[in-house]
Enzyme design. Sequence first.
Site, PDB file in Angstrom:
ATOM      1  N   SER A 140     -37.788 -33.237  86.448  1.00 43.70           N
ATOM      2  CA  SER A 140     -38.314 -34.598  86.274  1.00 43.70           C
ATOM      3  C   SER A 140     -39.824 -34.509  86.089  1.00 43.70           C
ATOM      4  O   SER A 140     -40.445 -33.533  86.537  1.00 43.70           O
ATOM      5  CB  SER A 140     -38.020 -35.433  87.538  1.00 43.70           C
ATOM      6  OG  SER A 140     -38.713 -36.666  87.498  1.00 43.70           O
ATOM      7  N   TYR A 153     -38.136 -36.159  96.715  1.00 41.78           N
ATOM      8  CA  TYR A 153     -37.683 -36.055  95.317  1.00 41.78           C
ATOM      9  C   TYR A 153     -38.648 -35.172  94.513  1.00 41.78           C
ATOM     10  O   TYR A 153     -38.211 -34.267  93.795  1.00 41.78           O
ATOM     11  CB  TYR A 153     -37.597 -37.455  94.709  1.00 41.78           C
ATOM     12  CG  TYR A 153     -36.997 -37.500  93.320  1.00 41.78           C
ATOM     13  CD1 TYR A 153     -35.619 -37.367  93.132  1.00 41.78           C
ATOM     14  CD2 TYR A 153     -37.798 -37.672  92.189  1.00 41.78           C
ATOM     15  CE1 TYR A 153     -35.068 -37.415  91.854  1.00 41.78           C
ATOM     16  CE2 TYR A 153     -37.253 -37.719  90.914  1.00 41.78           C
ATOM     17  CZ  TYR A 153     -35.888 -37.594  90.753  1.00 41.78           C
ATOM     18  OH  TYR A 153     -35.338 -37.633  89.486  1.00 41.78           O
TER      19      TYR A 153
HETATM   20  N1  LIG Z   1     -33.164 -41.782  85.365  1.00 39.64           N
HETATM   21  C1  LIG Z   1     -34.381 -41.274  85.421  1.00 39.64           C
HETATM   22  O1  LIG Z   1     -35.389 -41.991  85.203  1.00 39.64           O
HETATM   23  C2  LIG Z   1     -34.574 -39.813  85.716  1.00 39.64           C
HETATM   24  C3  LIG Z   1     -35.862 -39.287  85.508  1.00 39.64           C
HETATM   25  C4  LIG Z   1     -36.071 -37.934  85.779  1.00 39.64           C
HETATM   26  C5  LIG Z   1     -35.029 -37.143  86.209  1.00 39.64           C
HETATM   27  N2  LIG Z   1     -33.800 -37.690  86.407  1.00 39.64           N
HETATM   28  C6  LIG Z   1     -32.752 -36.802  86.868  1.00 39.64           C
HETATM   29  O2  LIG Z   1     -31.672 -36.834  85.967  1.00 39.64           O
HETATM   30  C7  LIG Z   1     -30.470 -36.463  86.637  1.00 39.64           C
HETATM   31  C8  LIG Z   1     -29.386 -37.473  86.309  1.00 39.64           C
HETATM   32  O3  LIG Z   1     -29.756 -38.724  86.869  1.00 39.64           O
HETATM   33  P1  LIG Z   1     -29.400 -40.142  86.202  1.00 39.64           P
HETATM   34  O4  LIG Z   1     -30.669 -40.855  86.007  1.00 39.64           O
HETATM   35  O5  LIG Z   1     -28.455 -39.940  85.084  1.00 39.64           O
HETATM   36  O6  LIG Z   1     -28.714 -40.856  87.444  1.00 39.64           O
HETATM   37  P2  LIG Z   1     -27.199 -41.233  87.784  1.00 39.64           P
HETATM   38  O7  LIG Z   1     -27.238 -41.719  89.191  1.00 39.64           O
HETATM   39  O8  LIG Z   1     -26.632 -42.096  86.735  1.00 39.64           O
HETATM   40  O9  LIG Z   1     -26.485 -39.821  87.680  1.00 39.64           O
HETATM   41  C9  LIG Z   1     -26.535 -38.857  88.692  1.00 39.64           C
HETATM   42  C10 LIG Z   1     -25.157 -38.261  88.828  1.00 39.64           C
HETATM   43  O10 LIG Z   1     -25.189 -37.233  89.813  1.00 39.64           O
HETATM   44  C11 LIG Z   1     -24.017 -37.374  90.588  1.00 39.64           C
HETATM   45  N3  LIG Z   1     -24.187 -36.759  91.903  1.00 39.64           N
HETATM   46  C12 LIG Z   1     -24.953 -37.178  92.940  1.00 39.64           C
HETATM   47  N4  LIG Z   1     -24.796 -36.369  93.991  1.00 39.64           N
HETATM   48  C13 LIG Z   1     -23.910 -35.415  93.617  1.00 39.64           C
HETATM   49  C14 LIG Z   1     -23.349 -34.290  94.264  1.00 39.64           C
HETATM   50  N5  LIG Z   1     -23.647 -33.990  95.527  1.00 39.64           N
HETATM   51  N6  LIG Z   1     -22.483 -33.504  93.570  1.00 39.64           N
HETATM   52  C15 LIG Z   1     -22.160 -33.788  92.293  1.00 39.64           C
HETATM   53  N7  LIG Z   1     -22.656 -34.855  91.628  1.00 39.64           N
HETATM   54  C16 LIG Z   1     -23.523 -35.646  92.287  1.00 39.64           C
HETATM   55  C17 LIG Z   1     -23.815 -38.880  90.709  1.00 39.64           C
HETATM   56  O11 LIG Z   1     -22.502 -39.210  91.114  1.00 39.64           O
HETATM   57  C18 LIG Z   1     -24.135 -39.309  89.288  1.00 39.64           C
HETATM   58  O12 LIG Z   1     -23.003 -39.215  88.458  1.00 39.64           O
HETATM   59  C19 LIG Z   1     -30.828 -36.364  88.110  1.00 39.64           C
HETATM   60  O13 LIG Z   1     -31.035 -35.009  88.459  1.00 39.64           O
HETATM   61  C20 LIG Z   1     -32.132 -37.140  88.197  1.00 39.64           C
HETATM   62  O14 LIG Z   1     -32.917 -36.727  89.289  1.00 39.64           O
HETATM   63  C21 LIG Z   1     -33.560 -39.001  86.154  1.00 39.64           C
END
Ligand SMILES: NC(=O)c1ccc[n+]([C@@H]2O[C@H](COP(=O)([O-])OP(=O)(O)OC[C@H]3O[C@@H](n4cnc5c(N)ncnc54)[C@H](O)[C@@H]3O)[C@@H](O)[C@H]2O)c1
Length: 252
Positions: A140, A153
Amino acid sequence: MRLEGKVAIITGASSGIGKATALLFGREGAKVVVNYSHSTDEANEVVNSIVKSGGEAIAIKADVSKEHEVKAMIEETIKKYRKIDILRNNAGVELQKPITITSEEDWNKVLDINLKGMFLCSKHAIPYMTEGGVIINTASVAGLVGSANLSAYCASKGGVIALTKALALEFAPNKIRVNCICPGAIDTPMLRRFIDASPDPKATEKQFTSMHPLGRLGQPEDIARAALFLASDSSSFITGHTLVVDGGFTAQ
Ligand SMILES: NC(=O)c1ccc[n+]([C@@H]2O[C@H](COP(=O)([O-])OP(=O)(O)OC[C@H]3O[C@@H](n4cnc5c(N)ncnc54)[C@H](O)[C@@H]3O)[C@@H](O)[C@H]2O)c1
């Protein structure tokens, strides 16, 4: 098709960035393992969409922070598809809390899922990867710059960037490439939960939008396309790299 015949495990693939990546990799010819931890219905929906558009996929439930569940997921993948070409470490959770009220349990949960999960999936998948194998981690921009009330985080994502570089060096002799992506604010259920929990959701959404010089929120597909580049032979000389996909946020 850019991933024809490849087997790709995508963690956290039932929503957001993971889901968009699973759908794109499926369209590009990969056999997709849709990992999920909670909603079987959502994971099955992703599998059905891939199958409907002529691809191949299965859903496997596993909490990435639990070694025995990760091991079982890898074994099930091997039983079904005989190999692993791409590991897309994507599952993650966020925690918005001042450090003084962050409990040990809070801290452990974020670090266990966001960082230990990537260690465990890599540890168990790599022995099945051969030359040309690829790992793509989701870090991120919060791993590159600080953010108030987001310490656990930020620490987890900084760890992902360091883990990526270390693994890239460890497995370069095996011709396995390891890279990570640093998304900006991407319009996913995670970001929506964050916005909705804020005192003024409209203002918070505006703030997230305007933090990107390109003037919009990122879409899950923006990250999926970057992951496709890193998964494909188009990036065959790229390893240990941190690919920022943030609409210019960290260029400021
Ligand atoms: N959305 C943003 O702005 C953003 C920015 C930077 C990084 N990210 C990163 O992107 C990745 C995806 O996030 P997203 O935004 O799509 O959110 P999201 O909540 O839609 O997706 C995250 C997924 O991870 C799964 N998950 C959580 N804990 C878990 C576990 N213990 N085992 C297996 N699966 C698990 C959840 O069920 C969900 O499907 C994450 O690593 C997040 O930190 C997101």
